[in-house]
Design a protein around this motif. Structure first.
Motif, PDB file in Angstrom:
ATOM      1  N   LYS A  57      -1.520   0.389   9.205  1.00  0.00           N
ATOM      2  CA  LYS A  57      -0.077   0.512   9.424  1.00  0.00           C
ATOM      3  C   LYS A  57       0.533   1.483   8.411  1.00  0.00           C
ATOM      4  CE  LYS A  57       3.982  -2.087  10.512  1.00  0.00           C
ATOM      5  NZ  LYS A  57       4.409  -3.305  11.162  1.00  0.00           N
ATOM      6  N   ARG A  58       0.084   1.389   7.165  1.00  0.00           N
ATOM      7  CA  ARG A  58       0.563   2.325   6.140  1.00  0.00           C
ATOM      8  C   ARG A  58       0.230   3.747   6.526  1.00  0.00           C
ATOM      9  NH1 ARG A  58      -2.368   3.944   1.139  1.00  0.00           N
ATOM     10  NH2 ARG A  58      -3.894   4.347   2.786  1.00  0.00           N
ATOM     11  N   ASN A  59      -0.980   3.982   7.026  1.00  0.00           N
ATOM     12  CA  ASN A  59      -1.395   5.324   7.453  1.00  0.00           C
ATOM     13  C   ASN A  59      -0.525   5.818   8.600  1.00  0.00           C
ATOM     14  OD1 ASN A  59      -3.370   5.283   5.497  1.00  0.00           O
ATOM     15  ND2 ASN A  59      -5.033   4.782   6.911  1.00  0.00           N
ATOM     16  N   GLU A  60      -0.242   4.930   9.538  1.00  0.00           N
ATOM     17  CA  GLU A  60       0.622   5.285  10.684  1.00  0.00           C
ATOM     18  C   GLU A  60       2.022   5.674  10.208  1.00  0.00           C
ATOM     19  OE1 GLU A  60       2.657   2.884  14.353  1.00  0.00           O
ATOM     20  OE2 GLU A  60       0.602   2.343  13.817  1.00  0.00           O
ATOM     21  N   ASP A 107      -9.948 -13.437   6.895  1.00  0.00           N
ATOM     22  CA  ASP A 107      -8.619 -13.069   7.396  1.00  0.00           C
ATOM     23  C   ASP A 107      -7.876 -12.193   6.395  1.00  0.00           C
ATOM     24  OD1 ASP A 107      -8.929 -14.368   9.812  1.00  0.00           O
ATOM     25  OD2 ASP A 107      -7.905 -16.203   9.160  1.00  0.00           O
ATOM     26  N   GLN A 108      -8.081 -12.450   5.107  1.00  0.00           N
ATOM     27  CA  GLN A 108      -7.447 -11.606   4.092  1.00  0.00           C
ATOM     28  C   GLN A 108      -7.896 -10.155   4.252  1.00  0.00           C
ATOM     29  OE1 GLN A 108      -8.403 -13.183   0.234  1.00  0.00           O
ATOM     30  NE2 GLN A 108      -7.176 -15.033   0.521  1.00  0.00           N
ATOM     31  N   MET A 109      -9.174  -9.976   4.432  1.00  0.00           N
ATOM     32  CA  MET A 109      -9.712  -8.624   4.586  1.00  0.00           C
ATOM     33  C   MET A 109      -9.188  -7.975   5.864  1.00  0.00           C
ATOM     34  SD  MET A 109     -11.450  -6.143   3.431  1.00  0.00           S
ATOM     35  CE  MET A 109     -12.664  -6.577   2.232  1.00  0.00           C
ATOM     36  N   ASP A 110      -9.132  -8.745   6.949  1.00  0.00           N
ATOM     37  CA  ASP A 110      -8.624  -8.202   8.216  1.00  0.00           C
ATOM     38  C   ASP A 110      -7.168  -7.766   8.082  1.00  0.00           C
ATOM     39  OD1 ASP A 110     -11.072  -8.701   9.395  1.00  0.00           O
ATOM     40  OD2 ASP A 110     -10.416 -10.541  10.407  1.00  0.00           O
ATOM     41  N   ARG A 111      -6.337  -8.597   7.468  1.00  0.00           N
ATOM     42  CA  ARG A 111      -4.910  -8.246   7.316  1.00  0.00           C
ATOM     43  C   ARG A 111      -4.753  -7.059   6.384  1.00  0.00           C
ATOM     44  NH1 ARG A 111      -5.550 -12.213  10.253  1.00  0.00           N
ATOM     45  NH2 ARG A 111      -6.331 -10.503  11.454  1.00  0.00           N
ATOM     46  N   TYR A 112      -5.584  -6.990   5.340  1.00  0.00           N
ATOM     47  CA  TYR A 112      -5.557  -5.839   4.425  1.00  0.00           C
ATOM     48  C   TYR A 112      -5.852  -4.553   5.207  1.00  0.00           C
ATOM     49  CZ  TYR A 112      -7.059  -2.604   0.764  1.00  0.00           C
ATOM     50  OH  TYR A 112      -7.202  -1.499  -0.059  1.00  0.00           O
ATOM     51  N   MET A 113      -6.887  -4.590   6.035  1.00  0.00           N
ATOM     52  CA  MET A 113      -7.272  -3.404   6.800  1.00  0.00           C
ATOM     53  C   MET A 113      -6.168  -3.038   7.810  1.00  0.00           C
ATOM     54  SD  MET A 113      -9.988  -2.436   5.396  1.00  0.00           S
ATOM     55  CE  MET A 113     -10.438  -1.122   6.486  1.00  0.00           C
ATOM     56  N   GLU A 114      -5.567  -4.030   8.443  1.00  0.00           N
ATOM     57  CA  GLU A 114      -4.471  -3.756   9.378  1.00  0.00           C
ATOM     58  C   GLU A 114      -3.263  -3.188   8.634  1.00  0.00           C
ATOM     59  OE1 GLU A 114      -3.626  -7.205  11.824  1.00  0.00           O
ATOM     60  OE2 GLU A 114      -5.765  -7.521  12.140  1.00  0.00           O
ATOM     61  N   ARG A 134       1.810   9.097   8.647  1.00  0.00           N
ATOM     62  CA  ARG A 134       1.665  10.166   9.664  1.00  0.00           C
ATOM     63  C   ARG A 134       3.014  10.459  10.327  1.00  0.00           C
ATOM     64  NH1 ARG A 134      -3.228   7.549  10.704  1.00  0.00           N
ATOM     65  NH2 ARG A 134      -2.336   6.318  12.386  1.00  0.00           N
ATOM     66  N   LYS A 135       3.767   9.411  10.644  1.00  0.00           N
ATOM     67  CA  LYS A 135       5.087   9.613  11.264  1.00  0.00           C
ATOM     68  C   LYS A 135       6.044  10.332  10.314  1.00  0.00           C
ATOM     69  CE  LYS A 135       4.974   5.800  14.530  1.00  0.00           C
ATOM     70  NZ  LYS A 135       5.569   4.508  14.920  1.00  0.00           N
ATOM     71  N   ALA A 136       5.913  10.053   9.029  1.00  0.00           N
ATOM     72  CA  ALA A 136       6.788  10.704   8.031  1.00  0.00           C
ATOM     73  C   ALA A 136       6.487  12.197   7.925  1.00  0.00           C
ATOM     74  CB  ALA A 136       6.627  10.032   6.674  1.00  0.00           C
ATOM     75  N   LEU A 137       5.245  12.574   8.179  1.00  0.00           N
ATOM     76  CA  LEU A 137       4.861  13.993   8.118  1.00  0.00           C
ATOM     77  C   LEU A 137       5.380  14.773   9.325  1.00  0.00           C
ATOM     78  CD1 LEU A 137       1.191  13.740   6.807  1.00  0.00           C
ATOM     79  CD2 LEU A 137       3.212  14.515   5.553  1.00  0.00           C
ATOM     80  N   LEU A 163       0.815  -1.222   0.000  1.00  0.00           N
ATOM     81  CA  LEU A 163       0.000   0.000   0.000  1.00  0.00           C
ATOM     82  C   LEU A 163       0.846   1.268   0.000  1.00  0.00           C
ATOM     83  CD1 LEU A 163      -2.712  -1.332   2.435  1.00  0.00           C
ATOM     84  CD2 LEU A 163      -3.060  -0.738   0.017  1.00  0.00           C
ATOM     85  N   LEU A 164       2.053   1.204   0.525  1.00  0.00           N
ATOM     86  CA  LEU A 164       2.954   2.355   0.430  1.00  0.00           C
ATOM     87  C   LEU A 164       3.388   2.561  -1.011  1.00  0.00           C
ATOM     88  CD1 LEU A 164       5.143   1.882   3.631  1.00  0.00           C
ATOM     89  CD2 LEU A 164       3.727   3.883   3.102  1.00  0.00           C
ATOM     90  N   ASP A 165       3.575   1.451  -1.740  1.00  0.00           N
ATOM     91  CA  ASP A 165       3.980   1.532  -3.147  1.00  0.00           C
ATOM     92  C   ASP A 165       2.820   1.928  -4.057  1.00  0.00           C
ATOM     93  OD1 ASP A 165       6.579   0.824  -2.509  1.00  0.00           O
ATOM     94  OD2 ASP A 165       6.281  -1.297  -2.964  1.00  0.00           O
ATOM     95  N   ASP A 166       1.615   1.460  -3.723  1.00  0.00           N
ATOM     96  CA  ASP A 166       0.433   1.727  -4.547  1.00  0.00           C
ATOM     97  C   ASP A 166      -0.755   1.960  -3.626  1.00  0.00           C
ATOM     98  OD1 ASP A 166      -1.651   1.846  -6.356  1.00  0.00           O
ATOM     99  OD2 ASP A 166      -1.439  -0.227  -7.055  1.00  0.00           O
ATOM    100  N   ALA A 167      -1.107   3.204  -3.433  1.00  0.00           N
ATOM    101  CA  ALA A 167      -2.182   3.564  -2.500  1.00  0.00           C
ATOM    102  C   ALA A 167      -3.529   2.995  -2.925  1.00  0.00           C
ATOM    103  CB  ALA A 167      -2.274   5.085  -2.379  1.00  0.00           C
ATOM    104  N   ASP A 168      -3.669   2.638  -4.194  1.00  0.00           N
ATOM    105  CA  ASP A 168      -4.940   2.112  -4.703  1.00  0.00           C
ATOM    106  C   ASP A 168      -4.959   0.588  -4.784  1.00  0.00           C
ATOM    107  OD1 ASP A 168      -5.983   4.705  -5.049  1.00  0.00           O
ATOM    108  OD2 ASP A 168      -4.958   4.891  -6.985  1.00  0.00           O
TER     109      ASP A 168
END
Length: 101
Positions: A91-94, A80-87, A97-100, A58-63
């Protein structure tokens, strides 16, 4: 004369061949293959590896969508696939945010 010439040639050839031989008649060591077994990850380690892999995707491709599932997540149920995707998304969002700062 011919007999002496042939004897000299044979003696020279024998000396040359003797100089090429080695004292060790044993066979050279054979190459061996080393097999390393990948350690089995615990359920928590598998989950974390999948979430980290999703975050990277998701960091490489936001879509990126579920079809872009990383190999670390192979074999998971659809839920479980959906849960890990959401997690991974969280994590990508976190990370962003730290990079900002």
């Amino acid at each position: 004369m011919r007999h002496i010439t042939i004897t000299a040639i044979l003696a020279t050839a024998a000396l040359a061949l003797a100089g090429c031989s080695s004292a060790d008649d044993s066979e050279p060591p054979k190459a061996t293959a080393t097999v390393t077994k990948t350690p089995k990850l615990s359920v928590a380690e598998q989950r974390e590896a999948c979430v980290d892999a999703w975050a990277d995707v998701l960091l490489d491709d936001a879509d990126a969508e579920l079809e872009a599932e990383p190999g670390e997540c192979d074999g998971l149920s659809e839920g479980d696939q959906m849960d890990r995707y959401m997690e991974g998304l969280q994590k990508r969002n976190e990370i962003n945010r730290k990079a900002l700062g």
